[in-house]
Design a protein around this motif. Structure first.
Motif, PDB file in Angstrom:
ATOM      1  N   UNK A   1      -4.552   2.543  13.393  1.00  0.00           N
ATOM      2  CA  UNK A   1      -5.140   3.814  12.988  1.00  0.00           C
ATOM      3  C   UNK A   1      -4.348   4.354  11.799  1.00  0.00           C
ATOM      4  N   UNK A   2      -4.975   5.254  11.046  1.00  0.00           N
ATOM      5  CA  UNK A   2      -4.292   5.884   9.918  1.00  0.00           C
ATOM      6  C   UNK A   2      -5.137   5.881   8.663  1.00  0.00           C
ATOM      7  N   UNK A   3      -5.127   7.014   7.949  1.00  0.00           N
ATOM      8  CA  UNK A   3      -5.905   7.153   6.732  1.00  0.00           C
ATOM      9  C   UNK A   3      -5.204   6.558   5.515  1.00  0.00           C
ATOM     10  N   UNK A   4      -5.696   6.941   4.342  1.00  0.00           N
ATOM     11  CA  UNK A   4      -5.248   6.307   3.097  1.00  0.00           C
ATOM     12  C   UNK A   4      -3.978   6.920   2.532  1.00  0.00           C
ATOM     13  N   UNK A   5      -3.309   6.109   1.698  1.00  0.00           N
ATOM     14  CA  UNK A   5      -2.148   6.567   0.938  1.00  0.00           C
ATOM     15  C   UNK A   5      -1.985   5.654  -0.263  1.00  0.00           C
ATOM     16  N   UNK A   6      -1.179   6.109  -1.214  1.00  0.00           N
ATOM     17  CA  UNK A   6      -0.828   5.286  -2.373  1.00  0.00           C
ATOM     18  C   UNK A   6       0.303   4.355  -1.953  1.00  0.00           C
ATOM     19  N   UNK A   7       0.018   3.062  -1.909  1.00  0.00           N
ATOM     20  CA  UNK A   7       0.991   2.089  -1.417  1.00  0.00           C
ATOM     21  C   UNK A   7       1.659   1.381  -2.593  1.00  0.00           C
ATOM     22  N   UNK A   8       2.998   1.363  -2.565  1.00  0.00           N
ATOM     23  CA  UNK A   8       3.804   0.675  -3.587  1.00  0.00           C
ATOM     24  C   UNK A   8       4.394  -0.584  -2.967  1.00  0.00           C
ATOM     25  N   UNK A   9       4.098  -1.734  -3.574  1.00  0.00           N
ATOM     26  CA  UNK A   9       4.657  -2.999  -3.122  1.00  0.00           C
ATOM     27  C   UNK A   9       5.812  -3.343  -4.059  1.00  0.00           C
ATOM     28  N   UNK A  10       7.044  -3.204  -3.580  1.00  0.00           N
ATOM     29  CA  UNK A  10       8.222  -3.365  -4.431  1.00  0.00           C
ATOM     30  C   UNK A  10       8.983  -4.616  -4.028  1.00  0.00           C
ATOM     31  N   UNK A  11       9.519  -5.329  -5.022  1.00  0.00           N
ATOM     32  CA  UNK A  11      10.169  -6.612  -4.741  1.00  0.00           C
ATOM     33  C   UNK A  11      11.594  -6.706  -5.281  1.00  0.00           C
ATOM     34  N   UNK A  12      12.087  -5.653  -5.922  1.00  0.00           N
ATOM     35  CA  UNK A  12      13.459  -5.702  -6.420  1.00  0.00           C
ATOM     36  C   UNK A  12      14.033  -4.291  -6.527  1.00  0.00           C
ATOM     37  N   UNK A  13      15.306  -4.217  -6.867  1.00  0.00           N
ATOM     38  CA  UNK A  13      15.984  -2.937  -6.917  1.00  0.00           C
ATOM     39  C   UNK A  13      15.416  -1.976  -7.931  1.00  0.00           C
ATOM     40  N   UNK A  14      15.006  -2.492  -9.107  1.00  0.00           N
ATOM     41  CA  UNK A  14      14.465  -1.621 -10.150  1.00  0.00           C
ATOM     42  C   UNK A  14      13.151  -0.986  -9.698  1.00  0.00           C
ATOM     43  N   UNK A  15      12.281  -1.781  -9.066  1.00  0.00           N
ATOM     44  CA  UNK A  15      11.014  -1.246  -8.574  1.00  0.00           C
ATOM     45  C   UNK A  15      11.246  -0.242  -7.451  1.00  0.00           C
ATOM     46  N   UNK A  16      12.207  -0.525  -6.592  1.00  0.00           N
ATOM     47  CA  UNK A  16      12.506   0.395  -5.499  1.00  0.00           C
ATOM     48  C   UNK A  16      13.061   1.708  -6.034  1.00  0.00           C
ATOM     49  N   UNK A  17      13.919   1.626  -7.055  1.00  0.00           N
ATOM     50  CA  UNK A  17      14.472   2.845  -7.659  1.00  0.00           C
ATOM     51  C   UNK A  17      13.373   3.694  -8.274  1.00  0.00           C
ATOM     52  N   UNK A  18      12.373   3.056  -8.888  1.00  0.00           N
ATOM     53  CA  UNK A  18      11.259   3.814  -9.449  1.00  0.00           C
ATOM     54  C   UNK A  18      10.398   4.423  -8.342  1.00  0.00           C
ATOM     55  N   UNK A  19      10.180   3.655  -7.283  1.00  0.00           N
ATOM     56  CA  UNK A  19       9.300   4.120  -6.211  1.00  0.00           C
ATOM     57  C   UNK A  19       9.828   5.382  -5.545  1.00  0.00           C
ATOM     58  N   UNK A  20      11.148   5.570  -5.493  1.00  0.00           N
ATOM     59  CA  UNK A  20      11.706   6.734  -4.798  1.00  0.00           C
ATOM     60  C   UNK A  20      11.895   7.933  -5.731  1.00  0.00           C
TER      61      UNK A  20
END
Length: 295
Positions: A28-47
């Protein structure tokens, strides 16, 4: 709402608006903007903006309207495991591994450790989580928990990345001491050499205790055991096994589980949780994580 096509962030993370129901064990659960991150730089941007971290989707009930924050999923190298013993940290029967990504599925990791003859985490067998989420809540069974096998944790927040050890955290039963919003991006495991057949025997023993648990879609146990008393026993004694609201039901096999019979909504699950709290005399602390949090 129709899902939008995937786009890429400035660091290359894939971004897509998706229903969270497909990523939760309850379904169950509605929609959200999902970020698929694979490295530290992407994770730093996502937060850089308000976010939530979604692992294996167990122990989680997402609202039918979804959540407004971006939702982060760890992929690629952050979902891979280096189980090679680190010679600088390993000695004798003790093995400290290379880095294990927070996005690694826990069941597959436990199977690999068994084949390598590495013990300490077999008590977590059968838990449908990813490593990061399992560490964050110190997931486990009566036969063991995640902190039995941790050496170092890498934690990411908007303020940066830091490494800590279990001794730095106030961890305990079903909690790690890691604040909400902190992401366990990688860990090193502290394990003990053993014979593969001995590890398998311990896994089989721990798994036997789970045979009475429901096989339908479920987040897992709904409530923590209060004061050493079984929450399932209290709910059963209240006559609630099999109680149903919409497509959600208190499992007949084990009263501390809520299952999705098909087409359940988050509202159905919340109604059952409220019913349990109303009918059970002892105070019960929720084990599920609710998105968004309830006041």
């Amino acid at each position: 709402m129709t899902a939008l096509p995937a786009t890429a962030s400035r660091t290359g993370a894939r971004v897509e608006r998706l229903p969270l129901a497909r990523y939760t064990t309850l379904g169950v659960g509605g929609e959200a903007e999902v970020w698929f991150v694979s490295n530290g730089a992407q994770l730093a941007e996502a937060v850089e903006a308000p976010y939530r971290i979604l692992g294996g989707g167990s122990n989680l009930v997402v609202a039918d309207e979804g959540v407004p924050e971006r939702v982060i999923r760890l992929t690629g190298p952050l979902a891979e495991a280096d189980l090679t013993p680190d010679p600088a940290l390993s000695s004798g029967e003790t093995v400290v591994t290379g880095w294990v990504g927070g996005g690694v599925p826990l069941p597959g990791l436990i199977r690999k450790l068994q084949k390598l003859g590495l013990s300490n985490l077999e008590g977590t067998v059968g838990i449908p989580a990813q490593v990061g989420g399992a560490v964050w809540m110190n997931a486990g069974t009566r036969y063991g928990e995640m902190f039995d096998g941790l050496h170092t944790l890498e934690i990411v927040t908007p303020g940066g990345t830091r490494q800590v050890t279990p001794d730095d955290l106030a961890w305990g039963y079903r909690q790690s001491g890691i604040p909400r919003g902190h992401i366990v991006s990688r860990v090193r495991l502290r394990l003990r050499r053993s014979a593969p057949e001995e590890v398998l025997a311990k896994m089989d023993f721990a798994d036997q205790a789970r045979k009475g648990q429901p096989k339908m879609k479920t987040p897992g146990c709904a409530f923590k055991n209060p004061g050493g008393v079984s929450a399932g026993k209290l709910i059963d004694e209240a006559g609630l096994k099999g109680a149903r609201v919409g497509g959600a039901m208190i499992a007949p096999e084990h009263a501390n589980f809520i299952v999705n019979l098909g087409g359940a909504s988050s509202a159905d699950v919340h109604a059952l949780l409220a019913l349990i709290r109303e009918r059970v005399g002892a105070p019960l602390e929720l084990e599920y994580e609710l998105w968004p949090e309830q006041g």
